[in-house]
Design an enzyme around this catalytic site. Structure first.
Site, PDB file in Angstrom:
ATOM      1  N   TYR A 208       0.843  -1.205   0.000  1.00 36.57           N
ATOM      2  CA  TYR A 208       0.000   0.000   0.000  1.00 36.57           C
ATOM      3  C   TYR A 208       0.878   1.257   0.000  1.00 36.57           C
ATOM      4  O   TYR A 208       0.728   2.129  -0.858  1.00 36.57           O
ATOM      5  CB  TYR A 208      -0.888  -0.035   1.237  1.00 36.57           C
ATOM      6  CG  TYR A 208      -1.879   1.103   1.349  1.00 36.57           C
ATOM      7  CD1 TYR A 208      -2.999   1.170   0.522  1.00 36.57           C
ATOM      8  CD2 TYR A 208      -1.708   2.099   2.309  1.00 36.57           C
ATOM      9  CE1 TYR A 208      -3.922   2.206   0.656  1.00 36.57           C
ATOM     10  CE2 TYR A 208      -2.632   3.133   2.444  1.00 36.57           C
ATOM     11  CZ  TYR A 208      -3.732   3.184   1.619  1.00 36.57           C
ATOM     12  OH  TYR A 208      -4.643   4.212   1.758  1.00 36.57           O
TER      13      TYR A 208
ATOM     14  N   TYR B 247       4.003  12.364 -15.174  1.00 32.98           N
ATOM     15  CA  TYR B 247       3.038  12.712 -16.231  1.00 32.98           C
ATOM     16  C   TYR B 247       2.901  14.233 -16.335  1.00 32.98           C
ATOM     17  O   TYR B 247       2.701  14.775 -17.407  1.00 32.98           O
ATOM     18  CB  TYR B 247       1.665  12.080 -15.961  1.00 32.98           C
ATOM     19  CG  TYR B 247       1.498  10.718 -16.593  1.00 32.98           C
ATOM     20  CD1 TYR B 247       2.024   9.580 -15.996  1.00 32.98           C
ATOM     21  CD2 TYR B 247       0.830  10.568 -17.813  1.00 32.98           C
ATOM     22  CE1 TYR B 247       1.886   8.328 -16.575  1.00 32.98           C
ATOM     23  CE2 TYR B 247       0.679   9.317 -18.394  1.00 32.98           C
ATOM     24  CZ  TYR B 247       1.208   8.205 -17.775  1.00 32.98           C
ATOM     25  OH  TYR B 247       1.064   6.970 -18.359  1.00 32.98           O
TER      26      TYR B 247
ATOM     27  N   THR C 215      -9.557   8.968   7.922  1.00 35.88           N
ATOM     28  CA  THR C 215     -10.870   9.580   7.725  1.00 35.88           C
ATOM     29  C   THR C 215     -11.948   8.569   8.089  1.00 35.88           C
ATOM     30  O   THR C 215     -11.767   7.368   7.873  1.00 35.88           O
ATOM     31  CB  THR C 215     -10.999  10.024   6.254  1.00 35.88           C
ATOM     32  OG1 THR C 215      -9.916  10.913   5.968  1.00 35.88           O
ATOM     33  CG2 THR C 215     -12.310  10.737   5.985  1.00 35.88           C
TER      34      THR C 215
END
Ligand code: NAD
Ligand code: UDP
Length: 313
Positions: A144, A158, A174
């Protein structure tokens, strides 16, 4: 009206974002493979003619003409992202490449849901965006943490190489309604345990800290971030700077639920960060004075009400 793609839109945060962006009059495509999310989280939106729900896995390219992309697809709880770690890496890395490729072709702005986990077990406290982190690259959380770090790298490459308009947010813990009751995160675990009268499982001695942000505050920050000038890419921390130990969290939840559940202590998972608190000065400066407005007790009350209703179904 903008056409907005939300990957992971049937998940906890994504479902709140779908609702918010539809309320603002946008056309929303919600894309999800339902690994940890659920149609139930967005069922109430299905009658809205501006809403489209698509079963799709982000590791496969997706083609649509869109103005904005919120890339949230990725399991977020340690239990789920460690279930199939190679898939987690593919989702983070290949998924981000596919969505950045889509942004490049369509000229869409893209917001990447990164995480406080990029700081690992932090040696700088509170965490500022300029801190590069302390991440174990070969541990059980690495699929992760490193997946999300690589996704940030891809965003910036990018941007530099192709001029893609990227926005990186680093989300701190959260919570709120629509969390998956079985997803293993601390807030949902403690609330469900308290409501059922089961033991409250404290991992380690409960002295580790986290800072808990209510989902509405996060969604507000995400929308403000998307609206910033093209020259601002972040990364920017979005979290609530009030820090609590897991013992304090358990005690708040027992108090609010009136539960007589007992605390039980379980082994601390490997690489579990000892402390976490965001420095939100950058968010405050760049996002028109953004700061969390929901106190832990208020947010917990709303979340407890959601789980009470869910457990009665
Ligand atoms: P969640 O698990 O509820 O939502 C993730 C959604 O992504 C789910 O609906 C899931 O089915 C979907 N998904 C997973 N893999 C997919 C794939 N390969 N293709 C398509 N869809 C896929 O978790 P969440 O808390 O809503 O997290 C949303 C995003 O925010 C994640 O990227 C997570 O890493 C990030 N984040 C969340 C938190 C938090 O505290 N909630 C903290 C930091 C970062
Ligand atoms: N935790 C706990 N009991 C639980 C679930 C989690 O004590 O039932 C602890 C966990 O070890 C960690 C903290 O709560 O220290 C937050 O865990 P979570 O999985 O919610 O998020 P993350 O570790 O990714 O911040």
């Amino acid at each position: 009206m903008k056409r907005i793609l939300i990957t992971g839109g049937a998940g906890f945060i994504g479902s709140h974002l779908c609702e918010r962006l539809l309320d603002e009059g946008n056309d929303v495509i919600c894309l999800d493979n339902y690994f940890t999310g659920s149609k139930d989280n967005v069922r109430h939106l299905l009658d809205n003619r501006n809403f489209e729900l698509v079963r799709h896995d982000v590791i496969t390219p997706y083609y649509a003409e869109v103005d904005e992309i919120y890339n949230l697809a990725c399991p977020a709880s340690p239990v789920h992202y460690q279930y199939n770690p190679i898939k987690t890496l593919k989702t983070s890395v290949v998924g981000a490449m596919n969505m950045l490729g889509l942004a490049k072709r369509t000229g869409a702005k893209i917001l990447q849901a990164s995480t406080s986990e990029v700081y690992g077990d932090p040696s700088v406290h509170p965490q500022v965006e300029s801190y590069w982190g302390n991440v174990n690259p070969i541990g059980v959380r690495s699929c992760y943490d490193e997946g999300k770090r690589c996704a940030e790298t891809l965003c910036m490459d990018y941007r530099r190489q192709n001029g893609v308009r990227v926005k990186i947010i680093r989300i701190f813990n959260t919570y709120g309604p629509n969390m998956n009751s079985a997803d293993g995160r601390v807030v949902s675990n403690f609330i469900v345990q308290a409501l059922k009268g089961d033991d409250i499982t404290i991992y380690g001695d409960g002295s580790q800290t986290r800072s808990f942000q209510y989902v509405d505050d996060l969604v507000e920050g995400m929308c403000r971030m998307m609206a910033t000038d093209d020259d601002f890419s972040g990364p920017v921390n979005l979290g609530n700077p009030h820090e609590f130990t897991m013992l304090e969290l358990a005690s708040e939840i027992l108090d609010l639920t009136g539960s007589s559940s007992k605390l039980v202590f379980r082994p601390l998972p490997s690489d579990d960060p000892k402390q976490r608190r965001p420095d939100i000065s950058l968010a405050h400066e760049k996002l028109n004075g953004w700061e969390p407005t929901v106190q832990l007790r208020d947010g917990l009350r709303r979340t407890i009400a959601y789980f009470e209703e869910l457990l009665q179904r």
